[in-house]
Design a protein around this motif. Sequence first.
Motif, short mmCIF file in Angstrom:
data_model
loop_
_atom_site.label_atom_id
_atom_site.label_comp_id
_atom_site.label_asym_id
_atom_site.label_seq_id
_atom_site.Cartn_x
_atom_site.Cartn_y
_atom_site.Cartn_z
N SER A 191 0.82 -1.20 0.00
CA SER A 191 0.00 0.00 0.00
C SER A 191 0.86 1.26 0.00
O SER A 191 0.59 2.22 -0.73
CB SER A 191 -0.93 -0.01 1.22
OG SER A 191 -1.68 1.18 1.29
N GLN A 192 1.92 1.26 0.81
CA GLN A 192 2.81 2.41 0.88
C GLN A 192 3.56 2.62 -0.44
O GLN A 192 3.77 3.77 -0.87
CB GLN A 192 3.79 2.23 2.04
CG GLN A 192 3.14 2.32 3.41
CD GLN A 192 4.10 1.99 4.53
OE1 GLN A 192 5.17 1.44 4.30
NE2 GLN A 192 3.72 2.34 5.75
N MET A 194 2.56 1.80 -3.52
CA MET A 194 1.64 2.35 -4.51
C MET A 194 1.30 3.81 -4.22
O MET A 194 1.21 4.63 -5.14
CB MET A 194 0.37 1.50 -4.57
CG MET A 194 0.59 0.12 -5.15
SD MET A 194 -0.93 -0.84 -5.28
CE MET A 194 -0.36 -2.24 -6.27
N LYS A 195 1.15 4.11 -2.94
CA LYS A 195 0.82 5.49 -2.56
C LYS A 195 1.98 6.42 -2.87
O LYS A 195 1.77 7.53 -3.40
CB LYS A 195 0.47 5.55 -1.08
CG LYS A 195 -0.01 6.92 -0.62
CD LYS A 195 -0.45 6.89 0.83
CE LYS A 195 -0.95 8.26 1.28
NZ LYS A 195 -1.39 8.25 2.71
N ARG A 196 3.20 6.01 -2.56
CA ARG A 196 4.36 6.86 -2.81
C ARG A 196 4.61 7.06 -4.30
O ARG A 196 5.01 8.15 -4.74
CB ARG A 196 5.60 6.27 -2.15
CG ARG A 196 5.58 6.36 -0.63
CD ARG A 196 6.87 5.87 -0.01
NE ARG A 196 6.81 5.93 1.45
CZ ARG A 196 7.83 5.64 2.25
NH1 ARG A 196 9.00 5.28 1.73
NH2 ARG A 196 7.70 5.72 3.56
N GLN A 198 2.25 6.62 -6.62
CA GLN A 198 1.00 7.01 -7.28
C GLN A 198 0.74 6.12 -8.49
O GLN A 198 0.30 6.57 -9.55
CB GLN A 198 1.04 8.48 -7.69
CG GLN A 198 1.04 9.46 -6.51
CD GLN A 198 -0.27 9.39 -5.71
OE1 GLN A 198 -1.31 9.76 -6.20
NE2 GLN A 198 -0.17 8.91 -4.47
N TYR A 200 -1.14 2.35 -9.32
CA TYR A 200 -2.03 1.39 -8.67
C TYR A 200 -2.37 0.19 -9.54
O TYR A 200 -3.39 -0.47 -9.34
CB TYR A 200 -3.32 2.10 -8.23
CG TYR A 200 -3.05 3.21 -7.24
CD1 TYR A 200 -2.92 2.94 -5.87
CD2 TYR A 200 -2.90 4.53 -7.67
CE1 TYR A 200 -2.65 3.96 -4.97
CE2 TYR A 200 -2.64 5.55 -6.76
CZ TYR A 200 -2.51 5.25 -5.41
OH TYR A 200 -2.25 6.25 -4.52
#
Length: 219
Positions: A191-192, A194-196, A198, A200
Motif C-alpha cells: 500500500s505504501q 503504490m501510494k508513494r 502514485q 495502482y
Amino acid sequence: MICNLLLVDDHALIRAGVRALVSDIPGYQVIGEAADGEHLLEMTQELKPDIILLDISMKDSNGLDALERLHKALPDSKVLILSMHTEPQMIMRALEAGAHGYLLKDATGTEIEQALEALRNDERYLSPAIAHTVINQALVSAQSNKVEPVENHNLTARQLEILRLIVRGKSTREIANGLNLSVKTVETHRSQIMKRLQIYDVAGLVLFCVREQIISLDD
C-alpha cells in the motif's frame, strides 16, 4: 463470506472446467455463465458478481471491448482475464483496459485460487508464466517513449525488494513466506509503495521498475 464469480467464455468445456476447479475452493461460487460479451454488461448489472473471469478472444465479441465497458460501468467488480494469449501487446492492452489480473488457461487449480484470493483482497495478479513477457514489453515501451526517470521515489530497501517480487507476479502470501514477514506487513508495504509512486496497477509498476532499472530482463 462467499465471493461470487461470473464466467465468460465461448467454450462450454472451458467454463465447465473452471467451474469444477472453483467448486473445490472454499469461499467461492459461480453464480452465472456467459458465452459471449454481447449481453455481459446487462448480466453483470443484474448479478453484481465480485469477480468476472473473462476470456479475451470469443467468436462473436471482443473481450477487450467488453473489459473497457465493464471497468467504466462496474468499477467494484474485479476482472480476471483467463486466456491462452501470451503476446505482450495483448497482455498490456488488457491490463491498461482495466483488468485486475491475467491468468493463462493452463493454470493449475492452485494458481487459480491464488489469483482469486489476490483480487478478493484488492490486489493485482499476474501469472508468473507471463511476468517476463510483461517486463520485456514494458522495456520496449519505455525505450520507444523515452520516458524520463522518476527521481527520489523514496522507497526503502525493503519496499524495493517487495516491489521487485510484486512485478514478478508473486502473491502477497508468497512474498511474506519468502521474506519471513507477516501477510499484514507485506500488505502495508504494498500500500505504501503504490501510494508513494502514485501507481495502482501491475502494468504501471512494471513500467516504473524497468524505467528506474529496479528490475531487468535478467532477473
